[in-house]
Design a protein around this motif. Structure first.
Motif, mmCIF file in Angstrom:
data_model
loop_
_atom_site.group_PDB
_atom_site.id
_atom_site.type_symbol
_atom_site.label_atom_id
_atom_site.label_comp_id
_atom_site.label_asym_id
_atom_site.label_seq_id
_atom_site.Cartn_x
_atom_site.Cartn_y
_atom_site.Cartn_z
ATOM 1 N N ALA A 1 -23.596 28.884 -24.712
ATOM 2 C CA ALA A 1 -22.522 28.222 -24.528
ATOM 3 C C ALA A 1 -22.372 26.972 -24.073
ATOM 4 O O ALA A 1 -23.511 26.281 -23.448
ATOM 5 C CB ALA A 1 -21.889 29.116 -23.284
ATOM 6 N N GLY A 2 -21.457 26.216 -24.363
ATOM 7 C CA GLY A 2 -21.214 24.794 -23.895
ATOM 8 C C GLY A 2 -20.666 24.555 -22.425
ATOM 9 O O GLY A 2 -20.303 25.858 -21.796
ATOM 10 N N LEU A 3 -20.482 23.502 -21.912
ATOM 11 C CA LEU A 3 -20.092 23.351 -20.609
ATOM 12 C C LEU A 3 -18.964 24.016 -20.283
ATOM 13 O O LEU A 3 -18.590 24.590 -19.306
ATOM 14 C CB LEU A 3 -20.313 21.899 -20.013
ATOM 15 C CG LEU A 3 -19.819 21.560 -18.824
ATOM 16 C CD1 LEU A 3 -21.006 22.330 -17.971
ATOM 17 C CD2 LEU A 3 -19.839 20.177 -18.588
ATOM 18 N N ALA A 4 -17.853 23.778 -21.239
ATOM 19 C CA ALA A 4 -16.503 24.733 -20.885
ATOM 20 C C ALA A 4 -16.621 25.916 -20.847
ATOM 21 O O ALA A 4 -15.806 26.570 -20.007
ATOM 22 C CB ALA A 4 -15.490 24.217 -22.102
ATOM 23 N N ASP A 5 -17.245 26.581 -21.832
ATOM 24 C CA ASP A 5 -17.453 28.189 -21.626
ATOM 25 C C ASP A 5 -18.034 28.802 -20.565
ATOM 26 O O ASP A 5 -17.719 29.532 -20.015
ATOM 27 C CB ASP A 5 -18.040 28.566 -23.217
ATOM 28 C CG ASP A 5 -17.073 28.461 -24.199
ATOM 29 O OD1 ASP A 5 -15.883 28.184 -23.936
ATOM 30 O OD2 ASP A 5 -17.632 28.527 -25.432
ATOM 31 N N LEU A 6 -19.027 27.929 -20.296
ATOM 32 C CA LEU A 6 -19.938 28.046 -18.989
ATOM 33 C C LEU A 6 -19.125 28.078 -17.679
ATOM 34 O O LEU A 6 -19.297 28.964 -16.893
ATOM 35 C CB LEU A 6 -21.053 27.132 -19.030
ATOM 36 C CG LEU A 6 -22.277 27.375 -17.776
ATOM 37 C CD1 LEU A 6 -22.914 28.751 -17.949
ATOM 38 C CD2 LEU A 6 -23.144 26.391 -17.762
ATOM 39 N N THR A 7 -18.452 27.039 -17.655
ATOM 40 C CA THR A 7 -17.584 26.559 -16.438
ATOM 41 C C THR A 7 -16.502 27.936 -16.464
ATOM 42 O O THR A 7 -16.220 28.655 -15.289
ATOM 43 C CB THR A 7 -16.661 25.546 -16.590
ATOM 44 O OG1 THR A 7 -17.961 24.449 -16.652
ATOM 45 C CG2 THR A 7 -15.793 25.285 -15.241
ATOM 46 N N SER A 8 -15.793 28.270 -17.623
ATOM 47 C CA SER A 8 -15.082 29.618 -17.444
ATOM 48 C C SER A 8 -15.462 30.767 -17.100
ATOM 49 O O SER A 8 -14.699 31.315 -16.348
ATOM 50 C CB SER A 8 -14.443 29.625 -18.926
ATOM 51 O OG SER A 8 -13.435 30.675 -19.010
ATOM 52 N N LYS A 9 -16.901 30.896 -17.600
ATOM 53 C CA LYS A 9 -17.459 32.226 -17.080
ATOM 54 C C LYS A 9 -17.665 32.037 -15.579
ATOM 55 O O LYS A 9 -17.409 33.217 -14.859
ATOM 56 C CB LYS A 9 -18.794 32.414 -17.998
ATOM 57 C CG LYS A 9 -19.288 33.755 -17.739
ATOM 58 C CD LYS A 9 -18.488 34.810 -18.183
ATOM 59 C CE LYS A 9 -18.827 36.160 -17.974
ATOM 60 N NZ LYS A 9 -17.974 37.492 -18.488
ATOM 61 N N ALA A 10 -17.917 30.967 -14.960
ATOM 62 C CA ALA A 10 -18.364 30.879 -13.664
ATOM 63 C C ALA A 10 -17.045 31.266 -12.761
ATOM 64 O O ALA A 10 -17.042 32.106 -11.941
ATOM 65 C CB ALA A 10 -18.868 29.611 -13.192
ATOM 66 N N VAL A 11 -15.893 30.808 -13.371
ATOM 67 C CA VAL A 11 -14.523 31.164 -12.623
ATOM 68 C C VAL A 11 -14.230 32.367 -12.699
ATOM 69 O O VAL A 11 -13.677 33.058 -11.484
ATOM 70 C CB VAL A 11 -13.574 30.199 -13.257
ATOM 71 C CG1 VAL A 11 -12.143 30.618 -12.843
ATOM 72 C CG2 VAL A 11 -13.717 28.787 -13.027
#
Length: 427
Positions: free
Chosen positions: A146-156
């Motif tokens: 995953a890119g940074l955006a998808d990784l951040t979304s999953k973390a949220v």
């Protein structure tokens, strides 16, 4: 610039607040810039990451965060040695937290060492298992590429679910397993080869593994050691890491962190809008006194404890928040008062404990403690030193204080200086 010079600078800043001057607007510091941006949007993305997280993805993250109903914000910015935060995600998080002045706050940031990793922080305690939730986001099959955006979304998403520890354990349980990892299997000795004389100690094995594994796997190995290794025969588990990450275990990193926190406290206490800043300024002065003479991790932990008192003075609440963790103040803010009886003793004490140490005591495990050095060179739990030779042993970094007494008052009246002098005389 020395810390004394920094304190002089902040003292001058205080005078400019108290004395009438022509109105002017100073340039924003990086911490101020990020905090001000977060007041308008819960997502801050530095220009360097604008291509990875364009405005459309930022809006999606903003909507996702709003739906959680949590006081959650995201800061995605490159971190490198020598920048305003010296490349430390912990320092970035601390500065942003201080600037925003929020009592309840969840923060997701980029990592200083691994550009494809995220860090999670939560105040006043890790109620939503934020640290594990954010760490778990990087180990799931669905986010492997995953890119940074998808990784951040999953973390949220994982933070909002509030079950991050379970997800982290499940997502990492097979990583680094000798039964499934050829590298680990090769380096694991058979019964016929293991002996005190010929086989390297556990630390050497770990060092070898860290040189062979990829950076992400090496970080995971460090993270999992605390979770998978059993307690040693000692009554206490001596910490192999502080700040819950191996990179911050060395004294110089902790000193940088402590200095950054002292500076942030001084800046917060000298803002024009700060009501009744005197107690915070007293804590700032006491923290600077300890930082100037700090010899080792216990003293630097004392700096953080004093800074915590100063922050609490800026945002008074009732009841007063607990101090840092008694067993290891580098674990962060305590969340419980726990009755504790030292091994082999009859007396009990009420001490403040973080979630990790509270759980360890609940399951009759040895908590991880901060150690100090005796005059003869032995490493012992810091609280086993005589109270007359350690202000930290005498106070438990605030846990043992009652009736309005404070670390700030102890340091101001000279307790730290006297105990330092006594310890130096005994060596």
């Amino acid at each position: 610039m020395s810390h004394r010079s920094l304190r002089g600078t902040l003292a001058a800043a205080l005078l400019t607040v108290l004395l009438p001057t022509a109105p002017s607007r100073a340039a924003e510091s990086p911490g101020e810039h990020i905090a001000n941006a977060l007041r308008d949007s819960p997502v801050y993305v530095a220009d360097a990451y604008a291509d990875a997280i364009p405005p459309s993805r930022q809006r999606e993250l903003t909507t996702q965060i709003a739906a959680t109903g949590l006081p959650l914000k995201v800061v995605l910015t490159p971190l490198t040695k020598g920048d305003a935060f010296d490349g430390e995600a912990d320092t970035l998080a601390s500065v942003v937290h201080d600037r925003l002045g929020l009592r309840e706050f969840i923060l997701i940031t980029t990592d200083g060492d691994f550009t494809d990793a995220l860090n999670g922080y939560e105040w006043p305690s890790d109620t939503h298992q934020t640290r594990d939730a954010v760490a778990a986001a990087g180990f799931l099959d669905e986010t492997r590429d995953a890119g940074l955006a998808d990784l951040t979304s999953k973390a949220v998403e994982l933070v909002a679910e509030g079950d991050g520890t379970r997800v982290y354990e499940e997502s990492t349980q097979n990583l680094g397993d000798p039964a499934t990892s050829p590298t680990l299997k090769t380096l694991t000795p058979g019964p016929e080869k293991e002996s005190r004389a010929t086989w390297p100690p556990r630390a050497a094995i770990t060092l070898t593994l860290l040189t062979l594994l990829t950076p992400g796997a090496a970080l995971l190995l460090v993270r999992k050691r605390r979770r998978t290794t059993g307690p040693p025969p000692s009554p206490f588990a001596y910490p192999q890491t502080v700040f819950a990450a191996a990179r911050a275990a060395d004294e110089s990193a902790l000193r940088r962190r402590a200095e950054a926190e002292v500076i942030a406290l001084g800046e917060a206490a000298t803002r024009p809008e700060t009501p009744s800043p005197q107690r915070a300024l007293d804590a700032y002065t006491a923290a600077g006194t300890v930082l100037d003479s700090a010899r080792g991790l216990p003293d630097l932990a004392g700096v953080l404890a004093l800074v915590t008192e100063g922050r609490d003075a800026l945002t008074p609440t009732s009841p007063a928040p607990l101090p840092l963790c008694f067993f290891n103040p580098l674990h962060g803010r305590a969340t419980h008062r726990t009755t504790w009886r030292p091994l082999g003793r009859q007396n009990r004490a009420q001490v403040a404990t973080c979630p990790t140490c509270t759980e360890a005591l609940h399951h009759h495990r040895a908590p991880e403690v901060l150690t100090d050095t005796t005059p003869d060179g032995r490493q012992v739990p810091y609280f086993e030193l005589p109270a007359e030779s350690s202000v930290w042993a005498a106070t438990g970094y605030g846990s043992l204080l009652r009736g309005g007494d404070s670390l700030t008052e102890r340091v101001t009246r000279g307790d730290f200086t006297r105990t330092q002098d006594r310890r130096l005389d005994s060596r």
